[in-house]
Scaffold this motif. Structure first.
Motif: not given
Length: 110
Positions: A18, A72-73, A81-82
């Motif tokens: 991201l 992500i957080d 997360w990815n």
């Protein structure tokens, strides 16, 4: 690692990342340099020192740097997360600018 899952191609890694701004990059660089993704708890490094280093890296790359992460957080109770590796836990922050690329990757297993 047999049975591990994660991206297999550069395109899949790109899909997992991201784009973020420089302030978020500094926050995540600080986190990854200070805390453990696998066993959250007390800081493993001096947070103030990690923050100064992160801010310096952000400044060195410059205003027009592009920053990316798979995180992500990381708020308490909502860590997400990815995956970009085949490790159980991974967090990455990558920036490119001023003719340099910087990557901080933390991986871990529980």
């Amino acid at each position: 690692m047999e049975g591990a899952v994660g991206p297999d191609t550069p395109v899949e890694i790109d899909d997992a990342l991201l784009q973020i701004d420089a302030e978020r990059a500094a926050e995540l660089l600080t986190y990854l340099a200070t805390y453990d993704l696998v066993f959250p708890g007390p800081a493993r490094r001096d947070r103030a020192h990690a923050r100064r280093a992160a801010e310096r890296v952000v400044r060195l790359l410059g205003y027009e740097a592009a920053w990316y992460t798979n995180i992500i957080d990381l708020s308490p109770g909502a860590r997400a997360w990815n995956p970009i590796t085949r490790h159980t836990f991974d967090g990455v922050v990558a920036g490119t600018g001023a003719a340099f690329t910087v990557v901080l990757l933390q991986v871990g297993e529980d």
